[in-house]
Design an enzyme around this catalytic site. Structure first.
Site, PDB file in Angstrom:
ATOM      1  N   ASP A  52      44.946 -18.525  65.530  1.00 29.08           N
ATOM      2  CA  ASP A  52      45.595 -19.704  64.964  1.00 29.08           C
ATOM      3  C   ASP A  52      47.084 -19.730  65.302  1.00 29.08           C
ATOM      4  O   ASP A  52      47.778 -20.707  65.005  1.00 29.08           O
ATOM      5  CB  ASP A  52      45.363 -19.810  63.457  1.00 29.08           C
ATOM      6  CG  ASP A  52      45.910 -18.627  62.675  1.00 29.08           C
ATOM      7  OD1 ASP A  52      46.415 -17.667  63.285  1.00 29.08           O
ATOM      8  OD2 ASP A  52      45.818 -18.661  61.425  1.00 29.08           O
ATOM      9  N   SER A  53      47.559 -18.699  65.977  1.00 26.76           N
ATOM     10  CA  SER A  53      48.914 -18.711  66.541  1.00 26.76           C
ATOM     11  C   SER A  53      49.092 -19.868  67.507  1.00 26.76           C
ATOM     12  O   SER A  53      50.225 -20.238  67.853  1.00 26.76           O
ATOM     13  CB  SER A  53      49.204 -17.384  67.253  1.00 26.76           C
ATOM     14  OG  SER A  53      48.141 -17.036  68.129  1.00 26.76           O
ATOM     15  N   ASP A  91      39.799 -17.493  65.139  1.00 34.46           N
ATOM     16  CA  ASP A  91      40.423 -17.450  63.815  1.00 34.46           C
ATOM     17  C   ASP A  91      39.921 -18.589  62.934  1.00 34.46           C
ATOM     18  O   ASP A  91      39.801 -19.729  63.385  1.00 34.46           O
ATOM     19  CB  ASP A  91      41.947 -17.594  63.945  1.00 34.46           C
ATOM     20  CG  ASP A  91      42.664 -16.263  64.009  1.00 34.46           C
ATOM     21  OD1 ASP A  91      42.035 -15.218  63.772  1.00 34.46           O
ATOM     22  OD2 ASP A  91      43.873 -16.274  64.294  1.00 34.46           O
ATOM     23  N   LYS A 121      37.468 -14.527  62.698  1.00 27.30           N
ATOM     24  CA  LYS A 121      38.442 -13.648  62.057  1.00 27.30           C
ATOM     25  C   LYS A 121      39.044 -14.367  60.864  1.00 27.30           C
ATOM     26  O   LYS A 121      39.356 -15.551  60.947  1.00 27.30           O
ATOM     27  CB  LYS A 121      39.559 -13.242  63.018  1.00 27.30           C
ATOM     28  CG  LYS A 121      40.589 -12.281  62.379  1.00 27.30           C
ATOM     29  CD  LYS A 121      41.563 -11.723  63.392  1.00 27.30           C
ATOM     30  CE  LYS A 121      42.632 -12.706  63.802  1.00 27.30           C
ATOM     31  NZ  LYS A 121      43.540 -13.072  62.662  1.00 27.30           N
ATOM     32  N   GLU A 123      41.819 -13.721  57.361  1.00 26.74           N
ATOM     33  CA  GLU A 123      42.872 -12.875  56.813  1.00 26.74           C
ATOM     34  C   GLU A 123      42.589 -12.526  55.351  1.00 26.74           C
ATOM     35  O   GLU A 123      41.979 -13.313  54.622  1.00 26.74           O
ATOM     36  CB  GLU A 123      44.226 -13.588  56.920  1.00 26.74           C
ATOM     37  CG  GLU A 123      44.663 -13.857  58.349  1.00 26.74           C
ATOM     38  CD  GLU A 123      46.016 -14.548  58.433  1.00 26.74           C
ATOM     39  OE1 GLU A 123      46.690 -14.668  57.390  1.00 26.74           O
ATOM     40  OE2 GLU A 123      46.399 -14.957  59.546  1.00 26.74           O
ATOM     41  N   GLU A 189      48.377  -5.688  61.087  1.00 26.58           N
ATOM     42  CA  GLU A 189      49.568  -6.338  61.623  1.00 26.58           C
ATOM     43  C   GLU A 189      50.830  -5.910  60.892  1.00 26.58           C
ATOM     44  O   GLU A 189      50.915  -5.992  59.663  1.00 26.58           O
ATOM     45  CB  GLU A 189      49.451  -7.865  61.573  1.00 26.58           C
ATOM     46  CG  GLU A 189      50.690  -8.552  62.144  1.00 26.58           C
ATOM     47  CD  GLU A 189      50.531 -10.032  62.381  1.00 26.58           C
ATOM     48  OE1 GLU A 189      51.516 -10.669  62.818  1.00 26.58           O
ATOM     49  OE2 GLU A 189      49.432 -10.562  62.149  1.00 26.58           O
TER      50      GLU A 189
END
Length: 274
Positions: A52-53, A91, A121, A123, A189
């Protein structure tokens, strides 16, 4: 030999083999958001991550919070067209999975069906363990992500190093809980090096570091960071392997100068009557 050292597509069993085996080669992971870049990454990496970056890298957003499910699916489809061997992970964007396990399943199933990715993925640590278990029991492989979680940047108070002092125990518990819930790997991270090494030693699934430790079972970077696409931004944990941003700017300036001075197009670039 690396996980992706053969022509056979990389699957979850191959990723699992990078954990604990004597002489195991670390997992190599890079982000990709487009078909051409995916083709380049696919040749050398074990995992290609549609992160999602992309919201910040491609769309100019200030954070990842504005990324939508539709954006992830659009770029996921593009990356899938350029991926043949690497394990493709997409993501889950902010707001698409936190409400409930059922919401997470509905959206993750859509991402997998529409992009053809092998896993998603998401978080979060202990608070997301129930959701991870819900997804994995229903056939959706999950890569977890603990430590600095960009989607929670406001709650964390910025992009700060995680795991110093008493906070280390919380992150260690996060990693343990996502592993026990069924995640096949976990991104660590921007956590302290000793903590990342300890987590890697103590949990049963591969750890993939970004600003963590060389002792992790693998490493991931945002491809635009490691290629030097941004001339004014370089996190401490990024090693630049090229300076494409500077090279591209120089090329653009040369083109503009050639056009203004009428050096381009030259005779070799135009067509005659015959």
């Amino acid at each position: 030999m690396s996980v992706s050292g053969t022509a056979r597509p990389v699957g979850l069993p191959e990723i699992a083999q990078a954990k604990g085996a004597k002489g195991a080669t670390p997992i190599v992971c890079l982000t990709a958001y487009t078909t051409p870049v995916a083709r380049l990454v696919d040749r050398h990496c074990d995992i290609v991550l549609v992160g999602d970056s992309l919201g910040m890298v491609l769309h100019g957003l200030d954070s990842t919070l504005g990324v939508t499910l539709e954006m992830m699916i659009l770029h996921g489809k593009a990356v899938r067209r350029g991926t043949e061997r690497a394990l493709m992970v997409v993501d889950m964007p902010f707001g698409s999975y936190e409400e409930s396990p059922k919401q997470a399943f509905r959206n993750a199933a859509r991402v997998m069906a529409e992009t053809g990715c092998a896993a998603v993925k998401l978080e979060g640590g202990t608070t997301m363990a129930e959701t991870i278990g819900f997804l994995t029991r229903r056939g959706i492989p999950v890569m977890a992500h603990v430590g600095l979680t960009p989607q929670a940047v406001n709650a964390l108070g910025g992009y700060k190093v995680q795991g110093r002092g008493p906070d280390a125990e919380r992150i260690l518990n996060d990693a343990r809980d996502v592993a026990e819930a069924g995640a096949f790997s976990v991104v660590l991270e921007k956590v302290t090096e000793p903590l990342a090494r300890r987590i890697t030693q103590e949990i049963a699934i591969p750890t993939i570091g970004i600003g963590a430790s060389a002792g992790c079972d693998g490493q991931v970077l945002v491809i635009d960071d490691m290629l030097g696409m941004f001339t004014d931004f370089q996190p401490k944990f990024v090693k630049r392997y090229a300076e494409l941003g500077r090279d591209a700017e120089a090329a653009i300036a040369a083109f503009a100068d050639d056009v203004r001075s009428r050096r381009f197009p030259g005779p070799e670039h135009v067509f005659g009557d015959k």
